[in-house]
Design a protein around this motif. Structure first.
Motif, PDB file in Angstrom:
ATOM      1  N   GLY A   9       0.776  -1.233   0.000  1.00  0.00           N
ATOM      2  CA  GLY A   9       0.000   0.000   0.000  1.00  0.00           C
ATOM      3  C   GLY A   9       0.806   1.282   0.000  1.00  0.00           C
ATOM      4  N   THR A  10       2.136   1.189   0.190  1.00  0.00           N
ATOM      5  CA  THR A  10       2.944   2.399   0.288  1.00  0.00           C
ATOM      6  C   THR A  10       4.105   2.362  -0.699  1.00  0.00           C
ATOM      7  N   SER A  36      -3.406  -3.810  -4.063  1.00  0.00           N
ATOM      8  CA  SER A  36      -3.024  -2.514  -3.527  1.00  0.00           C
ATOM      9  C   SER A  36      -4.111  -2.023  -2.576  1.00  0.00           C
ATOM     10  N   THR A  37      -3.696  -1.609  -1.397  1.00  0.00           N
ATOM     11  CA  THR A  37      -4.674  -1.001  -0.487  1.00  0.00           C
ATOM     12  C   THR A  37      -4.887   0.469  -0.816  1.00  0.00           C
ATOM     13  N   GLN A  39      -2.980   2.841   0.395  1.00  0.00           N
ATOM     14  CA  GLN A  39      -2.628   3.656   1.570  1.00  0.00           C
ATOM     15  C   GLN A  39      -1.875   4.909   1.126  1.00  0.00           C
ATOM     16  N   ASN A  58      -7.456  -2.909  -6.305  1.00  0.00           N
ATOM     17  CA  ASN A  58      -7.117  -1.699  -5.556  1.00  0.00           C
ATOM     18  C   ASN A  58      -8.257  -1.381  -4.595  1.00  0.00           C
ATOM     19  N   ILE A  75      -8.992  -1.358   5.302  1.00  0.00           N
ATOM     20  CA  ILE A  75      -8.249  -2.435   4.645  1.00  0.00           C
ATOM     21  C   ILE A  75      -8.842  -3.791   5.006  1.00  0.00           C
ATOM     22  N   THR A  99      -0.858  -1.041   6.244  1.00  0.00           N
ATOM     23  CA  THR A  99      -1.255  -2.084   5.299  1.00  0.00           C
ATOM     24  C   THR A  99      -0.763  -3.453   5.754  1.00  0.00           C
TER      25      THR A  99
END
Length: 393
Positions: A9-10, A36-37, A39, A58, A75, A99
């Motif tokens: 996520g980052t 993908s979160t 974040q 996503n 999440i 995440t």
């Protein structure tokens, strides 16, 4: 073929995951789903694009001003709907982000084995860094397989009661990504980077963004202002997207002629900038590993670290976030830069460029699809005569 759900996520996760994802996708033993979160938003997408990776799903959890509780809730809610559809054989998480914790919890809730990449890092203070130290300690209680970058990280896990047969020492994939990145041909022209290569001044790459240091960022900015008054120095600061961080730097440094306040660079350009820098001054976990790997004197804007290998070997030094100490240590190195360049401050304690290979091998072995992995090992010898160590006061 085993189904692997990769959750990230980052931006830092994307960079460290990049080589692993691409290797998993090429391996016929695995079917990979990239989740993908969100974040991070643009920063995450840009980092993934460098490795030509597009998420399959996503969750788009990013909202302005969101709290840690909201990130975790969004999440876990998103994964609760997705994981029963995918039915993965394992779920991989990386490091210590929101995440990471939320995805590990989701794997636990759905009885999916969790594989933790970059496991075992510990600062010893659950509130520093916050919330990362707590996140990674909690994930350790859930994970089925712990992929520790260094022998020290593995030792941390063993002390906490994790069985040794569930730990594999791999090296850190950030080194794989870094070594790959600095070999890439630049795509397009970056005027600043081209100018820096022609600049004869000493280049300092500086950054700060950690949540626990927000109230100290004005002091850090003031220290940089004092350092930047030297005519032999040029400071480059890629500013974090967080408005608290940006405003602190802009308020103090916007009018300094030899300070470049710039937007975050794409990963390849950032690696080029690190490679050009004479000194790296940062509280970034990535910089703690990348700077010493490149042989750059790296000053860590923290009072403790979960990555002590470079400080033990003399490749980095903890300077805290006191303005007086920052000025002292940076100027000390600037005045003796030739001595540092002549010394062996480069370290391979964080990896040898083969971490991805070990990670894939460890995952395969976990499923009985391959042999046990020969662990990464690099001794972390103390060097009491090193200038970094003996003159740290």
């Amino acid at each position: 073929m085993k189904k692997i759900a990769v959750v990230l996520g980052t931006r830092p996760e994307a960079i460290k995951y990049g080589p692993v994802i691409n290797a998993l996708k090429k391996d016929p033993r695995f079917e990979v789903f990239i989740i993908s979160t969100g974040q991070h938003k643009e920063m995450l997408d840009d980092a993934l694009a460098v490795f030509d990776i597009k998420p399959d799903y996503n969750l788009k959890v990013m909202q302005p001003g969101q709290t840690l509780a909201q990130i975790t809730s969004r999440i876990t809610d998103g994964l609760a709907k997705l994981l029963p559809q995918l039915k993965p054989d394992a779920l991989t998480v990386h490091g210590d982000t929101g995440t990471t914790l939320a995805a590990a919890l989701s794997g636990f809730h759905h009885h999916i084995p969790v594989i933790h990449i970059e496991a075992g890092l510990r600062s010893g203070n659950v509130y520093s860094p916050f919330p990362e130290e707590g996140n990674r300690k909690l994930v350790a209680q859930i994970a089925s397989l712990h992929l520790a970058p260094t022998p020290g990280n593995a030792a941390n896990l063993i002390r906490e009661g994790i069985p040794e047969n569930r730990i594999v020492i791999t090296g850190n994939t950030v080194v794989d990504a870094l070594l790959w990145a600095i070999e890439q041909i630049p795509q397009g022209d970056n005027t600043l980077l081209e100018a820096l290569h022609q600049d004869t001044r000493k280049i300092i790459l500086a950054s700060a963004h950690r949540r626990e240091a927000w109230e100290k960022i004005p002091d850090i900015a003031n220290a940089i202002k004092v350092i930047a008054e030297r005519p032999d120095v040029r400071v480059v600061i890629p500013m974090h997207k967080n408005p608290i961080v940006r405003q602190a730097f802009q308020n103090t440094l916007a009018d300094m002629n030899n300070v470049d306040l710039i937007e975050p660079l794409n990963y390849l350009d950032f690696c080029r900038l690190m490679n050009r820098a004479d000194i790296i001054l940062s509280d970034s976990s990535g910089a703690e590993e990348e700077g010493p790997t490149l042989g750059k004197p790296t000053l860590i804007l923290r009072s403790l670290t979960e990555r002590p290998e470079a400080t033990h070997s003399g490749s980095a030094i903890l300077v805290g976030n006191s303005g007086e100490q920052i000025i002292h240590h940076v100027c000390r190195i600037l005045d003796n830069l030739s001595a540092f360049k002549g010394a062996n401050v480069q370290t391979d304690h964080y990896g040898d460029g083969l971490a991805t290979q070990r990670v894939i091998g460890a995952i395969a072995n976990f499923f009985g699809l391959g042999p046990a992995v020969q662990p990464f090992y690099c001794g972390c010898e103390m060097r009491p005569n090193n200038y970094f160590v003996t003159n740290a006061a």
